[in-house]
Scaffold this active site. Structure first.
Site: not given
Length: 521
Positions: A64, A142, A166
């Site tokens: 990420k 996210s 997330s």
């Protein structure tokens, strides 16, 4: 020269990355294909020699883009950090590379991790195919890029960060496994902070076994991270767990079903899938027990006070002077009309930088957090939210059979905890849905006329994942089929069922997830 199996798999993943670039799973960057294939070929050689570095040797792992990598830019999907190159890699990245894992690229996300649908990115929204070719669905957020990269086989597994769900929410909406470990079990050093007391590095994989393999590599104490649990504390946490497991070799699990999860917003198909999943486990001899978690009703409200408050503090350094890309004043207003410049904010050094480089959602949360920390509001909002957080943790401690080893030992904490089953209301794990609804269409989120376009409605997608984050508990989302009545809905993507355990009981959470995964298959 012929490629070995790991190099061949890497080649297939890289081809899919190129073909699926329009879905925005990865942030735009130059992929060093030669380096990736070379590292995978070296891993093939080690496997041929019977000397692999780990189960991940030669596997492609996406990272990420709020986790620092020194070989690739770290932008947090924000114009504020466009082109930023970290001088070091995060601890979790170092541990993966030491185990032979190969970094597949940086995964797209909501800007600075703020969002539940991966649509707040300077690189564009992350999407997945919908019911028709020209209709797209959200992937959740996210860590949506990480989840989509795994779901579409652009990599073997991915790292994400989980602040309030997330990792688990996008896993539920992409048909992958999303695991959030207990807070402090995985180092946060090198992770760009959103909310320090909540941020947890999590794992997204295609199955539970792969998620466990990644977790086993990245976990462990890190002296550079002040929130990392020490080796001595880890041993103390494992002591009652080992004693419990030794006393009960063939151990039926007591599964808690929270009363508070039956809410009006829960989609009937999601509720049906959830009930079928727990019935599968019940058929294997595991017992089901209704448990009360009364304060979890206020958990979402508390989270959206605490997380923005921490975010407003963490993001204060992005002013174009200390960190971030500087935006010069938009005009020479200050030279001709100082009063107009003051009204526009042009007389403040960083107003243009923060106003233009931060997206709408980040600005919204900074404003919300700054207000709740103000002298007039801190007692009524921030302090109350902290009290709610402790009450949520206490609710979990009251229903779990295993004591919370982070708390100071006391007769009250130990009472009734020494038994194999425990006293009234005590369970080993809690199973809930991961999300209230199937993955919504992107058009629904973006339409001004749709109810889901309001931020408050989108925040509600975290209602089942936030309580475990506030309490720092391990939780995993496992994909299950979506049902309409008694019939499986083939036209809809799978949904997630969430398994939550007591603090430090990560291995039990993974084991129950594996059993549920086998039963569903």
């Amino acid at each position: 020269m012929s490629l070995g199996p790991f190099a061949q798999k890497a080649q297939q993943c890289l081809k899919k990355q190129a073909n699926l670039r329009h879905l925005n799973a990865f942030v735009p960057s130059i992929t060093n294909t030669e380096s990736i294939l070379r590292n995978c070929q070296e891993a093939d050689t080690r496997h041929d020699q019977g000397k692999p570095l780990s189960p991940l040797d030669g596997q492609l792992i996406a990272i990420k883009d709020n986790i620092c990598t020194k070989d690739q830019p770290t932008t947090c999907a924000s114009a504020m950090l466009q082109g930023y190159n970290s001088p070091f890699s995060a601890t979790v990245v170092e541990r993966l590379q030491a185990a032979g894992a190969v970094i597949a690229g940086k995964a797209n996300l909501d800007e600075f991790g703020m969002g539940s649908h991966s649509i707040n990115s300077v690189h564009g929204a992350v999407t997945q195919p919908g019911p028709e070719p020209d209709i797209q669905r959200t992937v959740g957020g996210s860590s949506g890029g990480s989840a989509l990269a795994v779901a579409s086989e652009q990599c073997f597994a991915a790292l994400g960060t989980d602040t309030g769900g997330s990792v688990r929410l996008p896993a539920a909406w992409t048909g992958t496994v999303g695991f959030k470990p207990s807070y402090g079990m995985v180092s946060r050093w090198g992770v760009v902070a959103y909310a320090n007391s909540l941020d947890t590095v999590g794992v997204i994989a295609s199955n539970v076994a792969s998620a466990r393999n990644v977790y086993n590599i990245v976990k462990g104490h890190d002296s550079r991270d002040p929130t990392s649990i020490s080796t001595q504390t880890r041993a103390r946490i494992q002591s009652p767990i080992q004693a419990r497991d030794q006393r009960r070799h063939i151990r039926p699990i007591r599964i808690g079903i929270p009363n508070e999860c039956f809410i009006n917003e829960l989609h009937p198909s999601i509720q049906k899938s959830w009930m079928i999943a727990v019935q599968h486990l019940n058929s294997q001899g595991h017992s089901l027990l209704s448990v009360p978690l009364p304060t979890t009703k206020a958990a979402l409200s508390a989270y959206y006070v605490l997380a923005p408050a921490e975010a407003s503090s963490n993001l204060a350094k992005y002013d174009g002077v200390r960190y971030g890309n500087k935006v010069p004043p938009s005009s020479t207003t200050a030279n001709h009309d100082p009063e107009a410049a003051r009204r526009q904010g042009d007389d403040v050094l960083f107003s243009q930088t923060r106003g233009q480089n931060f997206g709408a959602e980040v600005r919204r949360r900074i404003l919300l957090g700054s207000y709740t920390l103000s002298s007039t509001a801190i007692d009524n909002y921030f302090i109350r939210a902290q009290k709610v957080r402790r009450m949520v943790q206490k609710d979990f401690d009251n229903v779990f059979a295993l004591p919370n080893s982070l708390l100071c030992p006391s007769k009250e904490n130990e009472k009734g905890k020494e038994g194999l089953i425990g006293s009234k209301g005590e369970v080993d794990v809690i199973i809930t849905p991961t999300a209230t609804r199937p993955a919504p269409l992107l058009s629904e989120l973006r339409s001004e006329e749709a109810d889901m376009s309001s931020p408050a409605r989108r925040y509600c997608d975290d209602v089942y994942t936030v309580p475990a984050s506030l309490a720092g508990l391990p939780a995993i989302s496992v994909p299950v089929p979506l049902f309409d009545g008694e019939k499986e809905r083939k036209d809809e993507p799978s949904v997630g069922v969430q398994i939550t355990g007591q603090y430090g009981d990560d291995e039990l959470v993974l084991s129950v997830a594996e059993e549920l995964e086998r039963l569903v298959e």
